[in-house]
Design an enzyme around this catalytic site. Structure first.
Site, PDB file in Angstrom:
ATOM      1  N   CYS A  26      -0.889  33.222  10.752  1.00 16.48           N
ATOM      2  CA  CYS A  26      -0.558  33.785  12.060  1.00 16.48           C
ATOM      3  C   CYS A  26      -0.282  32.703  13.089  1.00 16.48           C
ATOM      4  O   CYS A  26      -1.096  32.466  14.005  1.00 16.48           O
ATOM      5  CB  CYS A  26      -1.657  34.735  12.503  1.00 16.48           C
ATOM      6  SG  CYS A  26      -1.750  36.137  11.395  1.00 16.48           S
ATOM      7  N   GLU A  45       0.824  -1.217   0.000  1.00 14.53           N
ATOM      8  CA  GLU A  45       0.000   0.000   0.000  1.00 14.53           C
ATOM      9  C   GLU A  45       0.854   1.260   0.000  1.00 14.53           C
ATOM     10  O   GLU A  45       0.792   2.051   0.942  1.00 14.53           O
ATOM     11  CB  GLU A  45      -0.870   0.033   1.265  1.00 14.53           C
ATOM     12  CG  GLU A  45      -1.789  -1.129   1.463  1.00 14.53           C
ATOM     13  CD  GLU A  45      -2.443  -1.103   2.851  1.00 14.53           C
ATOM     14  OE1 GLU A  45      -1.923  -0.460   3.787  1.00 14.53           O
ATOM     15  OE2 GLU A  45      -3.491  -1.737   2.980  1.00 14.53           O
TER      16      GLU A  45
HETATM   17  C1  LIG Z   1      -0.906   5.988   5.306  1.00 15.46           C
HETATM   18  C2  LIG Z   1      -1.002   4.548   5.056  1.00 15.46           C
HETATM   19  C3  LIG Z   1      -0.317   3.973   3.994  1.00 15.46           C
HETATM   20  C4  LIG Z   1       0.598   4.748   3.089  1.00 15.46           C
HETATM   21  O1  LIG Z   1       1.676   5.326   3.752  1.00 15.46           O
HETATM   22  P1  LIG Z   1       2.817   6.039   2.880  1.00 15.46           P
HETATM   23  O2  LIG Z   1       3.812   6.464   3.869  1.00 15.46           O
HETATM   24  O3  LIG Z   1       2.186   7.182   2.192  1.00 15.46           O
HETATM   25  O4  LIG Z   1       3.329   5.011   1.934  1.00 15.46           O
HETATM   26  C5  LIG Z   1      -0.493   2.633   3.762  1.00 15.46           C
HETATM   27  N1  LIG Z   1      -1.301   1.874   4.558  1.00 15.46           N
HETATM   28  C6  LIG Z   1      -1.963   2.395   5.597  1.00 15.46           C
HETATM   29  C7  LIG Z   1      -2.819   1.528   6.424  1.00 15.46           C
HETATM   30  C8  LIG Z   1      -1.842   3.741   5.879  1.00 15.46           C
HETATM   31  O5  LIG Z   1      -2.503   4.254   6.921  1.00 15.46           O
END
Ligand SMILES: *Cc1c(COP(=O)(O)O)cnc(C)c1O
Length: 452
Positions: A362, A293
């Site tokens: 600000c 992911e």
């Molecule tokens: C934020 C997140 C990602 C992606 O993180 P990156 O640092 O942008 O690669 C993947 N999986 C989950 C569950 C996340 O919360």
């Protein structure tokens, strides 16, 4: 002419070095281009601040990720990094799935035609409505973060007489060695289910007629610059997988999360091939369906934030340079002490002069950092914050009644305005209907209207 070029050479060399942090960015004859678009001209015609992304850089980031991890590993882009519809559409066209953390992100993913079976729903606080909608949509998987979330999903699924596909997000108790505000895999972080509780909970999933245990998920944090934390976390997930399988429970899928870091001008991000090696070494033997992911890694280096210098406040050690972009437009420096590399859009020579670049908001926290490689800046100069494609526009707010800025996508010498600048009138329109309503009138329609 020749003299001018000489003077500018070191600055241009500096840019060439810095440009590496935004793919597709290059100095061409004294101008800074993103792909074939002159950013100074673009900024002059569209106004600043404005985010600009390179579609070639996004495609290239996706392709290199895919090549590294292999065709059989699914990539689900973490929408939260940058949820602009045009960017989602581009990734969807490349075959990328989506990792979402809210109903809003589900709506966005569906709007660009991502097949529901390529959507994974992560996040620590899914509401009943979000769960119901995701179930009705038929998404691939819920990554569940707590026992009580599991109960709610089972309850909503029972109401529909369906089985919800559930992976347990495990907290592997591993320090991602990133900024503490973007570490998620340590004991005490709010994310995931403790390893010790995972076995019992997984058995509970398997025992429910309304839940289908499909596997495990892990995500240790963001802007992770070392592979060791991944190796440790994935090894723990592998151990848990074997343990669960030994008790006869099915574990078909492993979601390995995102978090791979990018370059912000210091430190070398982990190489994708080596990351893929860690994946193979730790979970390759389990014959599970694998998903990754990435968010930041697919879009972070593809974007810049263009801004213009408003004022200079001379100071002894470092001038204070006030620009028209603020922490509401790019929150990472204020939030994570992040330092984005900066380049002038029309680089010029002359002695360097240290400066602190700050925004107009600000708050003392509205400061982008100390820069020592720039010549003395002047009002009207335009500069770019590099590596601003992820968690930039996505995190923007309207604090100080500052409208959300425009976003532009570049493709070769073409550009498209993929989000126009918000107007203050649009902002105020949400506040237009402020008449008093009587709680005693029992008129629920008014209350309902607030949330829709
Ligand atoms: C934020 C997140 C990602 C992606 O993180 P990156 O640092 O942008 O690669 C993947 N999986 C989950 C569950 C996340 O919360």
């Amino acid at each position: 002419m020749a003299r001018e070029k000489d003077i500018g050479r070191s600055e241009l060399g500096d840019i060439a070095r810095r440009s590496k942090h935004t793919v597709g960015l290059s100095p061409v004859g004294g101008a800074i281009q993103l792909e074939a678009v002159d950013l100074e001209k673009l900024a002059a015609s569209l106004g600043t601040p404005v985010y600009v992304y390179s579609s070639a850089a996004i495609a290239e980031a996706y392709r290199s990720f895919k090549i590294a991890v292999g065709e059989d590993v699914s990539i689900c882009y973490a929408v939260k990094a940058n949820g602009n519809l045009s960017i989602l559409a581009q990734l969807a066209q490349l075959g990328c799935g989506m990792d979402i953390v809210s109903g809003g992100e589900l709506e966005r993913a569906l709007a660009v035609g991502v097949p529901p079976l390529r959507i994974i729903f992560s996040g620590v606080g899914k509401t009943r409505e979000e769960i119901a909608w995701a179930l009705d949509t038929g998404i691939h998987q819920f990554n569940v973060e707590s026992a009580s979330e599991l109960d709610l999903i089972a309850c909503v699924a029972e109401g529909r007489n369906v089985r919800a596909p559930v992976a347990l997000r495990v907290n592997p108790d591993v320090d991602a060695l990133s900024h503490s505000k973007i570490s998620t895999g340590r004991k005490g972080d709010k994310f995931g289910i403790a390893l010790e509780q995972a076995t019992a909970l997984y058995a509970r999933v398997a025992a429910s007629p309304f839940l289908e245990p499909v596997g495990l998920a892990v995500h240790i944090g963001s802007q992770v610059m070392h592979l060791e934390p991944y190796r440790r976390a994935y090894a723990r997930i592998a151990g848990l997988t074997e343990e669960l399988r030994a008790t006869g429970l099915p574990v078909h899928r492993l979601d390995l999360g995102g978090g791979l870091g990018i370059s912000y001008g210091h430190g070398t991000p982990p190489d994708l091939g080596s990351y893929a090696g860690v994946v193979r070494d730790t979970v390759g033997h389990l014959c599970a369906e694998l998903t990754v992911e990435p968010g930041r890694r697919l879009v972070g280096e593809a974007g810049v934030l263009l801004t213009q210098v408003l004022y200079i406040k001379p100071a002894e050690d470092a001038d204070i340079v006030v620009v028209d972009a603020g922490m509401n437009d790019l929150a990472r420096p204020a939030l994570y002490e992040a330092l984005h590399p900066v380049t002038m859009l029309r680089p010029r020579g002359g002695p360097t002069r240290p400066c602190r670049i700050v925004g107009p908001v600000c708050e003392s926290a509205d400061a982008f950092g100390l820069y020592t490689h720039l010549p003395a800046l002047m009002p009207g100069d335009r500069i770019a914050f590099l590596s601003a494609g992820a968690y930039g526009a996505a995190m923007a707010s309207t604090y100080n009644a500052r409208p959300l800025v425009a976003e532009v996508l570049v493709d070769g010498s073409r550009y498209a305005i993929i989000r126009r600048r918000q107007t203050v009138a649009e902002m105020m329109a949400l506040e237009a209907d402020s008449r008093w309503r009587d709680m005693k009138s029992n008129d629920d329609s008014d209350l309902g209207a607030v949330s829709t």
